[in-house]
Design an enzyme around this catalytic site. Structure first.
Site, PDB file in Angstrom:
ATOM      1  N   MET A  75     -10.659 -14.700 -75.280  1.00  0.00           N
ATOM      2  CA  MET A  75     -10.905 -16.323 -75.107  1.00  0.00           C
ATOM      3  C   MET A  75     -12.004 -16.616 -74.357  1.00  0.00           C
ATOM      4  O   MET A  75     -11.684 -16.999 -73.031  1.00  0.00           O
ATOM      5  CB  MET A  75      -9.723 -17.043 -74.921  1.00  0.00           C
ATOM      6  CG  MET A  75      -8.599 -16.882 -76.125  1.00  0.00           C
ATOM      7  SD  MET A  75      -6.999 -17.161 -75.588  1.00  0.00           S
ATOM      8  CE  MET A  75      -6.435 -15.424 -75.242  1.00  0.00           C
ATOM      9  N   SER A 110       2.334  -9.985 -76.943  1.00  0.00           N
ATOM     10  CA  SER A 110       1.434 -10.167 -75.858  1.00  0.00           C
ATOM     11  C   SER A 110       1.717 -10.083 -74.448  1.00  0.00           C
ATOM     12  O   SER A 110       2.932 -10.692 -74.120  1.00  0.00           O
ATOM     13  CB  SER A 110       1.020 -11.841 -76.251  1.00  0.00           C
ATOM     14  OG  SER A 110       0.233 -12.221 -75.019  1.00  0.00           O
ATOM     15  N   ASP A 135      -0.937 -16.205 -84.288  1.00  0.00           N
ATOM     16  CA  ASP A 135      -0.685 -16.090 -82.753  1.00  0.00           C
ATOM     17  C   ASP A 135      -0.301 -17.511 -82.182  1.00  0.00           C
ATOM     18  O   ASP A 135      -1.198 -18.437 -82.035  1.00  0.00           O
ATOM     19  CB  ASP A 135      -2.104 -15.612 -81.941  1.00  0.00           C
ATOM     20  CG  ASP A 135      -1.984 -15.431 -80.598  1.00  0.00           C
ATOM     21  OD1 ASP A 135      -0.844 -15.579 -79.922  1.00  0.00           O
ATOM     22  OD2 ASP A 135      -3.115 -15.316 -79.801  1.00  0.00           O
ATOM     23  N   HIS A 178      -0.967  -6.891 -78.022  1.00  0.00           N
ATOM     24  CA  HIS A 178      -1.876  -7.992 -77.903  1.00  0.00           C
ATOM     25  C   HIS A 178      -2.315  -8.348 -76.353  1.00  0.00           C
ATOM     26  O   HIS A 178      -1.532  -8.426 -75.502  1.00  0.00           O
ATOM     27  CB  HIS A 178      -1.528  -9.136 -78.707  1.00  0.00           C
ATOM     28  CG  HIS A 178      -2.188 -10.334 -78.814  1.00  0.00           C
ATOM     29  ND1 HIS A 178      -2.921 -10.026 -79.914  1.00  0.00           N
ATOM     30  CD2 HIS A 178      -2.494 -11.546 -78.187  1.00  0.00           C
ATOM     31  CE1 HIS A 178      -3.882 -11.304 -79.901  1.00  0.00           C
ATOM     32  NE2 HIS A 178      -3.437 -11.944 -78.763  1.00  0.00           N
ATOM     33  N   HIS A 235      -7.812 -10.038 -77.761  1.00  0.00           N
ATOM     34  CA  HIS A 235      -8.160 -11.396 -78.096  1.00  0.00           C
ATOM     35  C   HIS A 235      -8.832 -11.903 -76.956  1.00  0.00           C
ATOM     36  O   HIS A 235      -8.207 -12.435 -76.088  1.00  0.00           O
ATOM     37  CB  HIS A 235      -6.722 -12.050 -78.356  1.00  0.00           C
ATOM     38  CG  HIS A 235      -6.915 -13.476 -78.846  1.00  0.00           C
ATOM     39  ND1 HIS A 235      -5.832 -14.418 -78.628  1.00  0.00           N
ATOM     40  CD2 HIS A 235      -7.916 -14.241 -79.078  1.00  0.00           C
ATOM     41  CE1 HIS A 235      -6.336 -15.544 -79.042  1.00  0.00           C
ATOM     42  NE2 HIS A 235      -7.590 -15.547 -79.177  1.00  0.00           N
ATOM     43  N   MET A 241      -4.861 -19.218 -85.073  1.00  0.00           N
ATOM     44  CA  MET A 241      -3.992 -19.676 -83.949  1.00  0.00           C
ATOM     45  C   MET A 241      -3.036 -20.780 -84.137  1.00  0.00           C
ATOM     46  O   MET A 241      -3.388 -21.741 -84.927  1.00  0.00           O
ATOM     47  CB  MET A 241      -4.920 -20.323 -82.658  1.00  0.00           C
ATOM     48  CG  MET A 241      -5.914 -19.435 -81.937  1.00  0.00           C
ATOM     49  SD  MET A 241      -5.013 -17.928 -81.399  1.00  0.00           S
ATOM     50  CE  MET A 241      -3.902 -18.692 -80.040  1.00  0.00           C
ATOM     51  N   MET A 243      -8.624 -14.339 -71.155  1.00  0.00           N
ATOM     52  CA  MET A 243      -9.293 -15.572 -70.710  1.00  0.00           C
ATOM     53  C   MET A 243     -10.168 -15.859 -69.497  1.00  0.00           C
ATOM     54  O   MET A 243      -9.918 -15.386 -68.752  1.00  0.00           O
ATOM     55  CB  MET A 243      -7.772 -16.657 -70.561  1.00  0.00           C
ATOM     56  CG  MET A 243      -7.000 -16.484 -71.699  1.00  0.00           C
ATOM     57  SD  MET A 243      -5.409 -17.258 -71.215  1.00  0.00           S
ATOM     58  CE  MET A 243      -4.498 -17.192 -72.439  1.00  0.00           C
ATOM     59  N   ASP A 269      -4.354 -10.614 -73.952  1.00  0.00           N
ATOM     60  CA  ASP A 269      -5.295 -12.071 -74.209  1.00  0.00           C
ATOM     61  C   ASP A 269      -6.213 -12.033 -72.964  1.00  0.00           C
ATOM     62  O   ASP A 269      -5.694 -12.033 -71.665  1.00  0.00           O
ATOM     63  CB  ASP A 269      -3.917 -13.089 -74.043  1.00  0.00           C
ATOM     64  CG  ASP A 269      -3.612 -13.343 -75.417  1.00  0.00           C
ATOM     65  OD1 ASP A 269      -4.113 -13.487 -76.354  1.00  0.00           O
ATOM     66  OD2 ASP A 269      -2.225 -13.267 -75.241  1.00  0.00           O
TER      67      ASP A 269
HETATM   68  C1  DX5 Z   1      -2.300 -17.994 -76.341  1.00  0.00           C
HETATM   69  C2  DX5 Z   1      -2.375 -16.590 -76.496  1.00  0.00           C
HETATM   70  C3  DX5 Z   1      -1.331 -16.025 -77.060  1.00  0.00           C
HETATM   71  C4  DX5 Z   1      -0.040 -16.134 -76.242  1.00  0.00           C
HETATM   72  C5  DX5 Z   1       1.226 -16.159 -77.270  1.00  0.00           C
HETATM   73  O1  DX5 Z   1      -3.814 -18.447 -75.932  1.00  0.00           O
HETATM   74  O2  DX5 Z   1      -3.284 -16.217 -77.382  1.00  0.00           O
HETATM   75  O3  DX5 Z   1      -1.421 -14.706 -77.338  1.00  0.00           O
HETATM   76  O4  DX5 Z   1       0.245 -14.934 -75.359  1.00  0.00           O
HETATM   77  O5  DX5 Z   1       2.326 -16.527 -76.439  1.00  0.00           O
HETATM   78  P1  DX5 Z   1       3.492 -16.965 -77.072  1.00  0.00           P
HETATM   79  O6  DX5 Z   1       4.306 -15.804 -78.215  1.00  0.00           O
HETATM   80  O7  DX5 Z   1       4.613 -17.156 -75.718  1.00  0.00           O
HETATM   81  O8  DX5 Z   1       3.312 -18.244 -77.674  1.00  0.00           O
HETATM   82 ZN    ZN Z   2      -3.604 -14.007 -78.288  1.00  0.00          ZN
END
Ligand code: DX5
Ligand code: ZN
Length: 215
Positions: free
Chosen positions: A68, A8, A175, A33, A66, A137, A37, A35
């Protein structure tokens, strides 16, 4: 069984993003990956299209997006156009996931539905044959570096059984809080793809950490 790792980029050093992506290019990682947000669906803001476009230019790994965000149907097409290999969003962010899923499919991009740890995993069942991947998750979406929630293992087993019973190829991605110590158990429970942020980008030897998680 697949044993894939998707580092990620959220945990990368953004001052050296190009180098960090080059490092992943040289690694045994399968996907990168991404992320996204919005500060509304989750209490954090990460990055959007300019970073996605930069990643597309330098990543040799498929981009596993991904989202969010609220109203994913407004943005999924732009992430497809920006070069996503797969686009996922949260089931609990929408009343009906089908319109957004259809927009992604229309772009020829792989679909993924995801749920936070407090959402009943049974809510995914009607969609197992309608998506390419489900993302469970194992922490609450919003931040990297949280601890893996152990109850996730039973949910993975449950979804694995159902996918196998129906004879589907739907992938299971997990994840949050994945590291070299727990990756084996998460794969053994039935996961195909593990996302790892801190366990890759915040370790001394990321290439080795990726190898160890896949081993
Ligand atoms: C959290 C993200 C994850 C995050 C995982 O909201 O969706 O993808 O980056 O990070 P680690 O592996 O550090 O928990
Ligand atoms: Zn993620």
């Amino acid at each position: 069984m697949n044993r894939m790792i998707a580092p990620s980029v959220l945990s990368a050093d953004f001052a050296r993003l190009g180098e960090q992506v080059e490092m992943i290019n040289r690694s045994e990682a399968d996907w990168l990956h991404v992320d996204v947000m919005d500060g509304v669906f989750v209490p954090n803001i990460s990055f959007g299209f300019p970073v996605m476009e930069a990643l597309k230019r330098c990543s040799q790994k498929p981009l596993d997006v991904h989202l969010m965000i609220v109203h994913p149907e407004k943005y999924v097409e732009r992430f497809c156009d920006a070069g996503a290999w797969s686009v996922g969003f949260h089931l609990e962010a929408v009343d009906d996931p089908e319109p957004a899923l259809q927009l992604i499919r229309n772009k020829g991009v792989r679909t993924c539905l995801t749920i936070n740890p407090d959402i009943d995993v049974k809510r995914l069942l009607p969609y197992l044959d309608k998506v390419d991947m489900v993302l469970l998750m194992s922490v609450f979406a919003g931040f990297g570096g949280q601890a893996f929630i152990p109850e996730t293992l039973d949910k993975i087993r449950f979804v694995r059984e159902e996918i196998d019973r129906q004879g589907l190829n739907t992938l299971i991605e997990v994840d949050g809080g994945i590291n070299v110590n727990n990756a084996k158990d998460v794969f053994a429970a039935g996961a195909d793809v593990l996302v790892a942020g801190h366990a890759v980008f915040r370790t001394k030897d990321p290439l080795r950490a990726i190898q160890q998680m896949k081993a």
